[in-house]
Design a protein around this motif. Structure first.
Motif, PDB file in Angstrom:
ATOM      1  N   ARG A 162       0.834  -1.373   0.125  1.00 47.91           N
ATOM      2  CA  ARG A 162      -0.051   0.047  -0.112  1.00 47.91           C
ATOM      3  C   ARG A 162       0.940   1.292   0.192  1.00 47.91           C
ATOM      4  N   VAL A 163       0.484   2.105  -0.890  1.00 50.53           N
ATOM      5  CA  VAL A 163       1.349   3.336  -1.048  1.00 50.53           C
ATOM      6  C   VAL A 163       0.221   4.505  -1.223  1.00 50.53           C
ATOM      7  N   GLY A 164      -0.084   5.152  -0.111  1.00 50.61           N
ATOM      8  CA  GLY A 164      -1.109   6.267  -0.065  1.00 50.61           C
ATOM      9  C   GLY A 164      -2.471   5.501  -0.248  1.00 50.61           C
ATOM     10  N   ASP A 165      -3.313   5.934  -1.139  1.00 54.04           N
ATOM     11  CA  ASP A 165      -4.572   5.314  -1.422  1.00 54.04           C
ATOM     12  C   ASP A 165      -4.559   4.121  -2.550  1.00 54.04           C
ATOM     13  N   PHE A 166      -3.420   3.730  -2.730  1.00 52.39           N
ATOM     14  CA  PHE A 166      -3.191   2.785  -3.999  1.00 52.39           C
ATOM     15  C   PHE A 166      -2.543   1.401  -3.286  1.00 52.39           C
ATOM     16  N   VAL A 167      -3.034   0.279  -3.901  1.00 48.60           N
ATOM     17  CA  VAL A 167      -2.565  -0.935  -3.383  1.00 48.60           C
ATOM     18  C   VAL A 167      -1.950  -1.844  -4.515  1.00 48.60           C
ATOM     19  N   TYR A 168      -0.757  -2.153  -4.234  1.00 50.72           N
ATOM     20  CA  TYR A 168      -0.034  -3.250  -5.469  1.00 50.72           C
ATOM     21  C   TYR A 168      -0.931  -4.778  -5.688  1.00 50.72           C
ATOM     22  N   GLN A 169      -0.987  -5.048  -6.755  1.00 52.92           N
ATOM     23  CA  GLN A 169      -1.593  -6.074  -7.055  1.00 52.92           C
ATOM     24  C   GLN A 169      -0.787  -6.998  -7.995  1.00 52.92           C
ATOM     25  N   PRO A 170      -0.563  -8.283  -7.252  1.00 49.51           N
ATOM     26  CA  PRO A 170       0.757  -9.215  -8.363  1.00 49.51           C
ATOM     27  C   PRO A 170       0.381  -9.570  -9.344  1.00 49.51           C
ATOM     28  N   GLN A 171      -0.915  -9.826  -9.508  1.00 51.68           N
ATOM     29  CA  GLN A 171      -1.673 -10.297 -10.792  1.00 51.68           C
ATOM     30  C   GLN A 171      -1.277  -9.438 -12.096  1.00 51.68           C
ATOM     31  N   LEU A 172      -1.070  -8.172 -11.831  1.00 51.99           N
ATOM     32  CA  LEU A 172      -1.059  -7.260 -12.822  1.00 51.99           C
ATOM     33  C   LEU A 172       0.414  -7.038 -12.967  1.00 51.99           C
ATOM     34  N   ASN A 173       1.584  -7.802 -12.288  1.00 56.65           N
ATOM     35  CA  ASN A 173       2.898  -7.985 -12.752  1.00 56.65           C
ATOM     36  C   ASN A 173       3.368  -9.313 -12.764  1.00 56.65           C
ATOM     37  N   ARG A 174       2.577 -10.084 -13.594  1.00 54.18           N
ATOM     38  CA  ARG A 174       2.945 -11.704 -13.775  1.00 54.18           C
ATOM     39  C   ARG A 174       3.153 -12.566 -12.272  1.00 54.18           C
ATOM     40  N   GLY A 175       2.627 -12.029 -11.468  1.00 54.41           N
ATOM     41  CA  GLY A 175       2.356 -12.665 -10.121  1.00 54.41           C
ATOM     42  C   GLY A 175       3.439 -12.487  -9.336  1.00 54.41           C
ATOM     43  N   ALA A 176       4.388 -11.480  -9.517  1.00 55.53           N
ATOM     44  CA  ALA A 176       5.449 -11.149  -8.756  1.00 55.53           C
ATOM     45  C   ALA A 176       5.219 -10.495  -7.318  1.00 55.53           C
ATOM     46  N   ARG A 177       5.818 -10.868  -6.423  1.00 58.79           N
ATOM     47  CA  ARG A 177       5.326 -10.392  -5.000  1.00 58.79           C
ATOM     48  C   ARG A 177       5.675  -9.011  -4.897  1.00 58.79           C
ATOM     49  N   THR A 178       6.589  -8.229  -5.515  1.00 64.69           N
ATOM     50  CA  THR A 178       7.322  -7.086  -5.509  1.00 64.69           C
ATOM     51  C   THR A 178       6.950  -6.205  -6.845  1.00 64.69           C
ATOM     52  N   PRO A 179       6.674  -5.203  -6.782  1.00 68.06           N
ATOM     53  CA  PRO A 179       6.651  -4.198  -7.898  1.00 68.06           C
ATOM     54  C   PRO A 179       7.895  -3.918  -8.696  1.00 68.06           C
ATOM     55  N   THR A 180       7.808  -3.639 -10.027  1.00 68.39           N
ATOM     56  CA  THR A 180       9.153  -3.515 -10.612  1.00 68.39           C
ATOM     57  C   THR A 180       9.855  -2.273 -10.122  1.00 68.39           C
ATOM     58  N   PRO A 181      11.204  -2.324  -9.741  1.00 67.43           N
ATOM     59  CA  PRO A 181      11.848  -0.969  -9.227  1.00 67.43           C
ATOM     60  C   PRO A 181      12.030  -0.081 -10.282  1.00 67.43           C
ATOM     61  N   HIS A 182      11.947   1.166  -9.940  1.00 63.09           N
ATOM     62  CA  HIS A 182      12.240   2.404 -10.640  1.00 63.09           C
ATOM     63  C   HIS A 182      11.589   2.342 -12.234  1.00 63.09           C
ATOM     64  N   ALA A 183      10.292   1.726 -12.354  1.00 57.81           N
ATOM     65  CA  ALA A 183       9.454   1.605 -13.575  1.00 57.81           C
ATOM     66  C   ALA A 183       8.776   2.843 -14.099  1.00 57.81           C
ATOM     67  N   PHE A 184       7.912   3.460 -12.969  1.00 58.65           N
ATOM     68  CA  PHE A 184       7.000   4.422 -13.482  1.00 58.65           C
ATOM     69  C   PHE A 184       7.351   5.709 -12.402  1.00 58.65           C
ATOM     70  N   PRO A 185       7.004   6.692 -13.170  1.00 59.09           N
ATOM     71  CA  PRO A 185       7.012   8.103 -12.226  1.00 59.09           C
ATOM     72  C   PRO A 185       6.532   7.996 -10.968  1.00 59.09           C
ATOM     73  N   ASN A 186       5.259   7.739 -10.897  1.00 54.21           N
ATOM     74  CA  ASN A 186       4.638   7.852  -9.574  1.00 54.21           C
ATOM     75  C   ASN A 186       3.694   6.596  -9.327  1.00 54.21           C
ATOM     76  N   VAL A 187       3.045   6.505  -8.075  1.00 52.32           N
ATOM     77  CA  VAL A 187       1.938   5.329  -7.935  1.00 52.32           C
ATOM     78  C   VAL A 187       0.835   5.671  -8.853  1.00 52.32           C
ATOM     79  N   GLU A 188       0.239   7.211  -8.948  1.00 56.04           N
ATOM     80  CA  GLU A 188      -0.857   7.239  -9.784  1.00 56.04           C
ATOM     81  C   GLU A 188      -0.782   6.680 -11.425  1.00 56.04           C
ATOM     82  N   SER A 189       0.433   6.680 -11.733  1.00 54.04           N
ATOM     83  CA  SER A 189       0.885   6.246 -13.269  1.00 54.04           C
ATOM     84  C   SER A 189       1.175   4.689 -13.026  1.00 54.04           C
ATOM     85  N   ASP A 190       1.300   3.988 -12.167  1.00 51.07           N
ATOM     86  CA  ASP A 190       1.833   2.871 -12.274  1.00 51.07           C
ATOM     87  C   ASP A 190       0.336   1.766 -12.585  1.00 51.07           C
ATOM     88  N   PRO A 191       0.619   1.084 -13.587  1.00 48.52           N
ATOM     89  CA  PRO A 191      -0.423   0.194 -13.704  1.00 48.52           C
ATOM     90  C   PRO A 191      -0.552  -1.378 -12.806  1.00 48.52           C
TER      91      PRO A 191
END
Length: 469
Positions: free
Chosen positions: A268-297
């Motif tokens: 959880r970052v702010g009012d957003f929550v990471y979803q592993p199924q949207l990142n091929r099941g990875a337990r952690t998000p991709t490092p340094h991949a998007f500008p901020n949480v609002e733009s991270d799919p």
């Protein structure tokens, strides 16, 4: 050596010695002569050596509740916690073995709801040292701690318990404002008693909370000597909140209560929550991949998730009642000397108690980074993670720190961020991988007491002999 046939003959010499003294003290002092024509003022000295003023008819002995061994057995209790919870005279907050959040394995008693420290606990009419637990903050210490742990008294060794329900500070002191609990142990027993019991809550739920109790009570002696030996073992398994439907979820809105689930959980970052199924099941998000949480799919708005996934249900992990095990070893010796006039006594007690409490995984709060404009933490919720952190999934900071520290808070100098450091703020996290916060408590109590008791008759005989001499 003179012999005395009865108490009347014992008291006669005493009265003969003290009667002239009492008559002299009761006489008035003669007034001082005054010159003629002046008013006479008389000063009278009165010394009160006793009182025979009758009291009101409403005044009488203070009320006492007595629970004998058979009464305790009828209550079906197996521990001090069970006994305290069944007493109608107990009120107010107190610690016992069933309390996981503020507990530490001890059992206290609060008779009038003004704090357990105001209830005096005695063993065989004698005071005991209070327990040494002091893990509470100042505001909690006004109610908890500083009293005798009732787990020192094994159920099978109790002869009876006297409870003085009214305040007795005039008799015992300020630690008996709420009342007195006097536990009388067995000091006279013959033969051997062996007891064992096993219970399990296996109907419908909680089928893993077994409770086991076994003890051995043995005694011997004659008209002058009494020896008692006691050994006990007690064990109780834990019961988890998830084992009962009413406590399985900290979201109690379905029961008309509140949602007490935790805001801090991984992803959880702010009012957003990471979803592993949207990142091929990875337990952690991709490092340094998007500008901020609002733009991270890989993140979705928290409120778009099903209700059971919006917050962390810690009740699925925590115990509702912690496991307990204890061992007791006790021995007592009473020896009468000079018939009933003098008695020597001694007792020994060893108690080992283990209590294994557990709390929700620790949240990473408050924020460890501060600066001149944020002396209490850069992130008001959660923590701040620098952009250069190798696990940070974003590249554009939410906040860039000017550095420095608030002169009014010199203690924050060590946590001040370097000038120009960029942060992702509002990162919520709890140490789930580290497991529950354990609160293990082992208490070992040793007690050795010896003394002598002189009967009232013996004291009267000694005083009478001194008066005749």
């Amino acid at each position: 050596m003179k012999k005395f046939a009865g108490t009347g003959r014992c008291l006669a010499p005493i009265v003969g010695v003290f009667a002239p003294l009492l008559v002299a003290l009761a006489q008035d002092v003669a007034p001082t002569p005054q010159p003629a024509g002046q008013s006479v003022a008389t000063a009278v000295q009165v010394i009160v050596t006793g009182s025979n003023i009758p009291t009101s008819e409403e005044v009488g002995p203070q009320p006492i509740d007595t629970y004998r061994k058979v009464d305790i057995e009828r209550l079906g209790v197996r521990s001090a916690t069970d006994f305290v919870q069944k007493l109608p005279t107990v009120s107010g907050p107190s610690i016992n073995e069933n309390i996981n959040t503020l507990g530490n394995g001890q059992t206290e008693i609060d008779l009038r709801g003004i704090g357990t420290k105001e209830t005096l606990v005695l063993q065989d009419g004698r005071r005991l040292a209070p327990n040494g637990f002091a893990r509470y903050t100042v505001e909690f210490n006004s109610f908890f701690g500083g009293t005798v742990d009732l787990n020192m008294f094994p159920i099978g060794l109790i002869d009876h318990i006297d409870i003085l329900k009214d305040g007795a500070s005039a008799i015992y002191g300020s630690d008996a404002v709420a009342g007195v609990v006097n536990v009388w142990l067995i000091h006279r027993f013959r033969h051997v008693e062996v007891y064992a019991s096993y219970g399990n809550t296996n109907l419908g739920a909680s089928n893993d909370q077994a409770e086991e109790l076994a003890y051995l009570l043995a005694g011997t002696g004659d008209d002058k000597t009494d020896i008692v030996v006691y050994a006990e073992w007690y064990s109780r398994a834990a019961i988890f909140s998830r084992d009962r439907d009413i406590s399985s979820n900290a979201d109690r809105t379905r029961l008309g209560g509140t949602d007490d689930r935790s805001n801090d959980f991984a992803g959880r970052v702010g009012d957003f929550v990471y979803q592993p199924q949207l990142n091929r099941g990875a337990r952690t998000p991709t490092p340094h991949a998007f500008p901020n949480v609002e733009s991270d799919p890989q993140y979705v708005p928290q409120l778009s998730l099903p209700r059971d996934k919006q917050l962390f249900n810690f009740a699925a992990l925590t115990p509702a009642m912690a496991p307990v095990d204890r061992e007791y070893l006790y021995g007592s010796l009473d020896r009468k000397i000079f018939d009933q006039y003098l008695e020597f006594f001694g007792d020994f007690k060893y108690v080992r108690g283990f209590w294994d409490g557990a709390l929700v995984p620790a949240s990473f709060t408050p924020d460890v980074f501060t600066d001149a404009t944020h002396p209490f933490g850069i992130s008001s919720e959660g923590i701040s993670v620098p952009i250069q952190n190798p696990f940070n999934p974003f590249i554009v900071p939410d906040y860039t720190s000017p550095g420095g520290f608030d002169p009014k808070r010199p203690d924050t100098k060590a946590s001040a961020a370097p000038p120009g450091t960029g942060f992702t703020t509002g990162v919520h996290y709890a140490g789930l991988e580290a497991g529950l916060v354990t609160d293990k408590s082992t208490a070992i109590t040793l007690r050795l007491g010896t003394g002598k008791a002189v009967s009232v008759i013996a004291k009267m005989i000694a005083l009478s002999a001194w008066a005749e001499s």
